[in-house]
Scaffold this motif. Structure first.
Motif, mmCIF file in Angstrom:
data_model
loop_
_atom_site.group_PDB
_atom_site.id
_atom_site.type_symbol
_atom_site.label_atom_id
_atom_site.label_comp_id
_atom_site.label_asym_id
_atom_site.label_seq_id
_atom_site.Cartn_x
_atom_site.Cartn_y
_atom_site.Cartn_z
ATOM 1 N N ALA A 7 0.836 -1.207 0.000
ATOM 2 C CA ALA A 7 0.000 0.000 0.000
ATOM 3 C C ALA A 7 0.871 1.257 0.000
ATOM 4 C CB ALA A 7 -0.937 -0.010 1.204
ATOM 5 N N ILE A 8 1.966 1.235 0.753
ATOM 6 C CA ILE A 8 2.877 2.384 0.764
ATOM 7 C C ILE A 8 3.497 2.567 -0.611
ATOM 8 C CG2 ILE A 8 5.104 3.209 1.662
ATOM 9 C CD1 ILE A 8 4.262 1.993 4.384
ATOM 10 N N GLY A 9 3.938 1.484 -1.204
ATOM 11 C CA GLY A 9 4.527 1.556 -2.539
ATOM 12 C C GLY A 9 3.547 2.092 -3.577
ATOM 13 N N ASP A 10 2.299 1.624 -3.517
ATOM 14 C CA ASP A 10 1.272 2.114 -4.446
ATOM 15 C C ASP A 10 1.065 3.614 -4.289
ATOM 16 O OD1 ASP A 10 0.854 -0.436 -5.450
ATOM 17 O OD2 ASP A 10 -0.947 -0.806 -4.244
ATOM 18 N N SER A 11 1.005 4.074 -3.052
ATOM 19 C CA SER A 11 0.792 5.496 -2.789
ATOM 20 C C SER A 11 1.960 6.332 -3.313
ATOM 21 C CB SER A 11 0.609 5.728 -1.293
ATOM 22 O OG SER A 11 0.400 7.087 -1.028
ATOM 23 N N LEU A 12 3.177 5.870 -3.068
ATOM 24 C CA LEU A 12 4.352 6.597 -3.558
ATOM 25 C C LEU A 12 4.393 6.617 -5.084
ATOM 26 C CD1 LEU A 12 7.052 5.274 -1.067
ATOM 27 C CD2 LEU A 12 5.998 7.550 -1.092
ATOM 28 N N ARG A 13 4.074 5.507 -5.691
ATOM 29 C CA ARG A 13 4.085 5.448 -7.163
ATOM 30 C C ARG A 13 3.032 6.387 -7.749
ATOM 31 N NH1 ARG A 13 4.822 -0.018 -10.189
ATOM 32 N NH2 ARG A 13 6.936 0.637 -9.794
ATOM 33 N N ARG A 14 1.825 6.390 -7.158
ATOM 34 C CA ARG A 14 0.779 7.301 -7.657
ATOM 35 C C ARG A 14 1.224 8.750 -7.546
ATOM 36 N NH1 ARG A 14 -2.600 3.748 -4.956
ATOM 37 N NH2 ARG A 14 -2.738 5.162 -3.179
ATOM 38 N N TRP A 68 -1.980 8.708 5.281
ATOM 39 C CA TRP A 68 -3.442 8.824 5.232
ATOM 40 C C TRP A 68 -3.983 8.047 4.036
ATOM 41 C CZ3 TRP A 68 -7.416 9.805 8.080
ATOM 42 C CH2 TRP A 68 -8.646 10.038 7.490
ATOM 43 N N ASP A 69 -3.339 8.197 2.903
ATOM 44 C CA ASP A 69 -3.740 7.476 1.696
ATOM 45 C C ASP A 69 -3.682 5.971 1.938
ATOM 46 O OD1 ASP A 69 -4.437 7.156 -1.052
ATOM 47 O OD2 ASP A 69 -2.328 6.978 -1.601
ATOM 48 N N VAL A 70 -2.605 5.526 2.565
ATOM 49 C CA VAL A 70 -2.425 4.100 2.868
ATOM 50 C C VAL A 70 -3.495 3.623 3.851
ATOM 51 C CG1 VAL A 70 -0.882 2.450 4.012
ATOM 52 C CG2 VAL A 70 0.032 4.062 2.334
ATOM 53 N N THR A 72 -6.502 4.831 4.437
ATOM 54 C CA THR A 72 -7.838 4.765 3.837
ATOM 55 C C THR A 72 -7.940 3.597 2.868
ATOM 56 O OG1 THR A 72 -7.234 6.406 2.161
ATOM 57 C CG2 THR A 72 -8.381 7.206 4.127
ATOM 58 N N ALA A 73 -6.855 3.290 2.174
ATOM 59 C CA ALA A 73 -6.872 2.148 1.257
ATOM 60 C C ALA A 73 -7.035 0.841 2.027
ATOM 61 C CB ALA A 73 -5.583 2.116 0.436
ATOM 62 N N ILE A 74 -6.295 0.700 3.116
ATOM 63 C CA ILE A 74 -6.382 -0.517 3.916
ATOM 64 C C ILE A 74 -7.720 -0.585 4.640
ATOM 65 C CG2 ILE A 74 -5.411 -1.730 5.907
ATOM 66 C CD1 ILE A 74 -2.651 -0.837 4.915
ATOM 67 N N ALA A 75 -8.188 0.534 5.161
ATOM 68 C CA ALA A 75 -9.478 0.564 5.856
ATOM 69 C C ALA A 75 -10.613 0.209 4.903
ATOM 70 C CB ALA A 75 -9.729 1.933 6.476
ATOM 71 N N GLY A 76 -10.501 0.616 3.660
ATOM 72 C CA GLY A 76 -11.527 0.302 2.665
ATOM 73 C C GLY A 76 -11.683 -1.192 2.456
ATOM 74 N N GLU A 77 -10.591 -1.926 2.604
ATOM 75 C CA GLU A 77 -10.657 -3.379 2.467
ATOM 76 C C GLU A 77 -11.298 -4.033 3.679
ATOM 77 O OE1 GLU A 77 -6.799 -4.955 1.825
ATOM 78 O OE2 GLU A 77 -6.577 -4.021 -0.123
ATOM 79 N N ASP A 78 -11.149 -3.390 4.838
ATOM 80 C CA ASP A 78 -11.634 -3.974 6.081
ATOM 81 C C ASP A 78 -13.086 -3.647 6.394
ATOM 82 O OD1 ASP A 78 -9.125 -5.008 6.459
ATOM 83 O OD2 ASP A 78 -8.466 -3.405 7.798
ATOM 84 N N LEU A 79 -13.685 -2.708 5.638
ATOM 85 C CA LEU A 79 -15.056 -2.314 5.926
ATOM 86 C C LEU A 79 -16.026 -3.407 5.510
ATOM 87 C CD1 LEU A 79 -14.994 1.398 4.809
ATOM 88 C CD2 LEU A 79 -14.999 0.516 7.125
ATOM 89 N N PRO A 80 -16.965 -3.734 6.374
ATOM 90 C CA PRO A 80 -17.926 -4.778 6.030
ATOM 91 C C PRO A 80 -18.958 -4.261 5.023
ATOM 92 C CG PRO A 80 -18.500 -3.800 8.131
ATOM 93 C CD PRO A 80 -17.182 -3.187 7.698
ATOM 94 N N VAL A 81 -19.474 -5.171 4.236
ATOM 95 C CA VAL A 81 -20.561 -4.836 3.326
ATOM 96 C C VAL A 81 -21.838 -4.897 4.143
ATOM 97 C CG1 VAL A 81 -21.839 -5.544 1.275
ATOM 98 C CG2 VAL A 81 -19.350 -5.753 1.329
ATOM 99 N N VAL A 95 -15.886 5.615 2.343
ATOM 100 C CA VAL A 95 -14.470 5.882 2.452
ATOM 101 C C VAL A 95 -14.127 6.837 1.336
ATOM 102 C CG1 VAL A 95 -12.144 4.935 2.253
ATOM 103 C CG2 VAL A 95 -13.897 3.642 3.426
ATOM 104 N N PRO A 96 -13.451 7.942 1.635
ATOM 105 C CA PRO A 96 -13.108 8.887 0.585
ATOM 106 C C PRO A 96 -12.286 8.218 -0.504
ATOM 107 C CG PRO A 96 -12.668 9.813 2.746
ATOM 108 C CD PRO A 96 -13.012 8.368 2.943
ATOM 109 N N GLU A 97 -12.530 8.597 -1.762
ATOM 110 C CA GLU A 97 -11.846 7.964 -2.880
ATOM 111 C C GLU A 97 -10.445 8.507 -3.096
ATOM 112 O OE1 GLU A 97 -13.728 6.829 -6.261
ATOM 113 O OE2 GLU A 97 -15.532 6.193 -5.265
ATOM 114 N N SER A 98 -10.170 9.711 -2.625
ATOM 115 C CA SER A 98 -8.836 10.261 -2.809
ATOM 116 C C SER A 98 -8.373 10.928 -1.521
ATOM 117 C CB SER A 98 -8.829 11.285 -3.946
ATOM 118 O OG SER A 98 -9.583 12.412 -3.559
ATOM 119 N N VAL A 99 -7.106 11.122 -1.445
ATOM 120 C CA VAL A 99 -6.561 11.749 -0.254
ATOM 121 C C VAL A 99 -7.065 13.181 -0.146
ATOM 122 C CG1 VAL A 99 -4.420 12.522 0.835
ATOM 123 C CG2 VAL A 99 -4.526 10.316 -0.288
#
Length: 147
Positions: A7-14, A68-70, A72-81, A95-99
């Motif tokens: 997740a950190i790598g994805d955020s840095l690359r973006r 923060w970006d990381v 929210t990305a990880i929290a988005g995976e953990d949120l129940p449907v 969950v906000p879509e962008s930082v």
């Protein structure tokens, strides 16, 4: 499940690609080898806090924004449907879509702490209320009611 280093790598690359910068430019500015920066961006290496700070400085992006970006990305995976009434699609908690959108959350109509409680006063919160603590901003604290 996404690993923290991925997740950190994805955020840095973006962040780097949003600036149309090359790995070589950022690695030179951050004083880290090109290969190592590539490994960090691909989530293959765990970056130290010092290295993350150097990369963020080279990208002119606050470390808190990347974290923060990381989160929210990880929290988005953990949120129940949540179950939806018949005829409506199922949804996950917002969950906000962008930082940028997450940096200044809008007050929710579900449950916002609006009392005039003074220091030392406890506010009663329902047991099914989820408290979301955003990155430090000057905005209001927003309580999101769990469905």
């Amino acid at each position: 499940m996404t690993l923290l280093r991925e997740a950190i790598g994805d955020s840095l690359r973006r962040a780097r690609l949003a600036q149309s910068r090359t790995l070589r430019e950022v690695s030179t500015s951050a004083r880290v080898s090109l290969g190592y920066l590539s490994e960090v961006e691909r989530g293959r290496k765990e970056a130290s806090s010092e290295l993350l700070a150097a990369i963020c400085e080279a990208l002119d992006v606050p470390l808190s924004r990347v974290l923060w970006d990381v989160s929210t990305a990880i929290a988005g995976e953990d949120l129940p449907v949540t179950a939806a009434p018949a005829g409506e699609p199922a949804r996950t908690a917002a969950v906000p879509e962008s930082v940028e959108a997450a940096a200044e959350p809008a007050p929710s109509t579900a449950a916002v702490a609006t009392g005039s409680a003074g220091p030392g006063t406890r506010t009663q919160v329902d047991g099914d209320t989820r408290i979301v603590i955003p990155a430090p901003t000057n905005g209001p604290l927003v309580l999101v009611e769990a469905a």
